[in-house]
Design an enzyme around this catalytic site. Structure first.
Site, mmCIF file in Angstrom:
data_model
loop_
_atom_site.group_PDB
_atom_site.id
_atom_site.type_symbol
_atom_site.label_atom_id
_atom_site.label_comp_id
_atom_site.label_asym_id
_atom_site.label_seq_id
_atom_site.Cartn_x
_atom_site.Cartn_y
_atom_site.Cartn_z
ATOM 1 N N GLU A 110 0.255 5.195 0.627
ATOM 2 C CA GLU A 110 -0.697 6.230 1.033
ATOM 3 C C GLU A 110 -0.242 7.605 0.557
ATOM 4 O O GLU A 110 0.901 7.780 0.115
ATOM 5 C CB GLU A 110 -0.870 6.204 2.563
ATOM 6 C CG GLU A 110 -1.506 4.912 3.033
ATOM 7 C CD GLU A 110 -1.763 4.859 4.538
ATOM 8 O OE1 GLU A 110 -1.221 5.710 5.284
ATOM 9 O OE2 GLU A 110 -2.505 3.947 4.948
ATOM 10 N N CYS B 114 -10.437 -2.740 -4.998
ATOM 11 C CA CYS B 114 -9.494 -3.765 -5.459
ATOM 12 C C CYS B 114 -10.225 -4.983 -6.024
ATOM 13 O O CYS B 114 -9.773 -5.576 -7.002
ATOM 14 C CB CYS B 114 -8.570 -4.180 -4.323
ATOM 15 S SG CYS B 114 -7.355 -2.896 -3.922
ATOM 16 N N GLU C 86 -2.932 -4.505 -3.376
ATOM 17 C CA GLU C 86 -3.439 -5.393 -4.426
ATOM 18 C C GLU C 86 -3.366 -4.717 -5.798
ATOM 19 O O GLU C 86 -2.926 -5.321 -6.776
ATOM 20 C CB GLU C 86 -4.896 -5.792 -4.149
ATOM 21 C CG GLU C 86 -5.098 -6.576 -2.861
ATOM 22 C CD GLU C 86 -5.423 -5.697 -1.654
ATOM 23 O OE1 GLU C 86 -4.860 -4.585 -1.540
ATOM 24 O OE2 GLU C 86 -6.225 -6.137 -0.821
ATOM 25 N N ASN D 220 0.844 -1.191 0.000
ATOM 26 C CA ASN D 220 0.000 0.000 0.000
ATOM 27 C C ASN D 220 0.882 1.245 0.000
ATOM 28 O O ASN D 220 1.931 1.288 0.645
ATOM 29 C CB ASN D 220 -1.002 -0.005 1.162
ATOM 30 C CG ASN D 220 -0.362 -0.215 2.531
ATOM 31 O OD1 ASN D 220 0.641 -0.905 2.665
ATOM 32 N ND2 ASN D 220 -0.959 0.385 3.547
ATOM 33 N N CYS E 23 -10.401 -4.445 -0.402
ATOM 34 C CA CYS E 23 -11.499 -3.478 -0.443
ATOM 35 C C CYS E 23 -12.297 -3.653 -1.738
ATOM 36 O O CYS E 23 -11.882 -4.358 -2.662
ATOM 37 C CB CYS E 23 -10.958 -2.053 -0.327
ATOM 38 S SG CYS E 23 -10.177 -1.421 -1.833
ATOM 39 N N CYS F 137 -3.963 0.760 -2.883
ATOM 40 C CA CYS F 137 -3.817 -0.457 -2.077
ATOM 41 C C CYS F 137 -2.745 -1.377 -2.678
ATOM 42 O O CYS F 137 -2.455 -1.325 -3.870
ATOM 43 C CB CYS F 137 -5.129 -1.234 -2.037
ATOM 44 S SG CYS F 137 -6.529 -0.327 -1.389
HETATM 45 ZN ZN ZN Z 1 -8.021 -2.031 -1.953
#
Ligand code: ZN
Length: 133
Positions: A43, A88, A54, A41, A85, A52
């Site tokens: 940010e 993703c 993924e 990830n 999430c 993210c």
């Molecule tokens: Zn995600």
């Protein structure tokens, strides 16, 4: 294979950039070309710019010529592993090889659960819906 995927996901997790959530995630994807791609990830102070783990792994794979996802492993810093999430899941749906693809959700010790993509994201919207008849 999932031990190798875990190693790749843990390698990526070390590079997680998460100064806001303090939640460190790593992902690894086995692709149709036989290669594994990983991501963490990343940010951003403008939260909407966050990506993210993924999606980082998927975009790396696609940008290097892979076409389809064959297996996925996501490791989080939580003892109770986090699932991908919704954003993703939708991006995975674009490149998933089949609803039977295994998704492993792990904690840092490699424990967690396994489900199929079809169980993770049932009745998903995908490229087949936009095919011209
Ligand atoms: Zn995600």
């Amino acid at each position: 294979m999932d031990r190798e995927l875990l190693r790749w996901a843990l390698d990526a997790q070390k590079n997680s950039y998460a100064p806001y959530s303090q939640k460190h995630i790593g992902a690894a994807m086995l692709m149709d070309n036989g290669r594994i791609y990983n991501g963490c990830n990343v940010e951003n102070a403008s939260y909407g710019g966050t990506v993210c783990a993924e999606r980082v792994a998927i975009f790396k794979a696609i940008s290097e010529g892979a076409k389809k996802i064959k297996e996925v492993l996501v490791v989080s810093s939580e003892q109770n592993p986090w699932p991908p999430c919704g954003f993703c899941r939708q991006v995975m749906a674009e490149f998933i090889d089949s609803p039977e693809v295994k998704i492993h959700l792990c904690n840092p010790q490699g424990h967690g659960r396994q489900l199929t993509f079809g169980e993770l994201f049932p009745d998903s919207f995908g490229p087949e819906h936009l095919k011209k008849t």
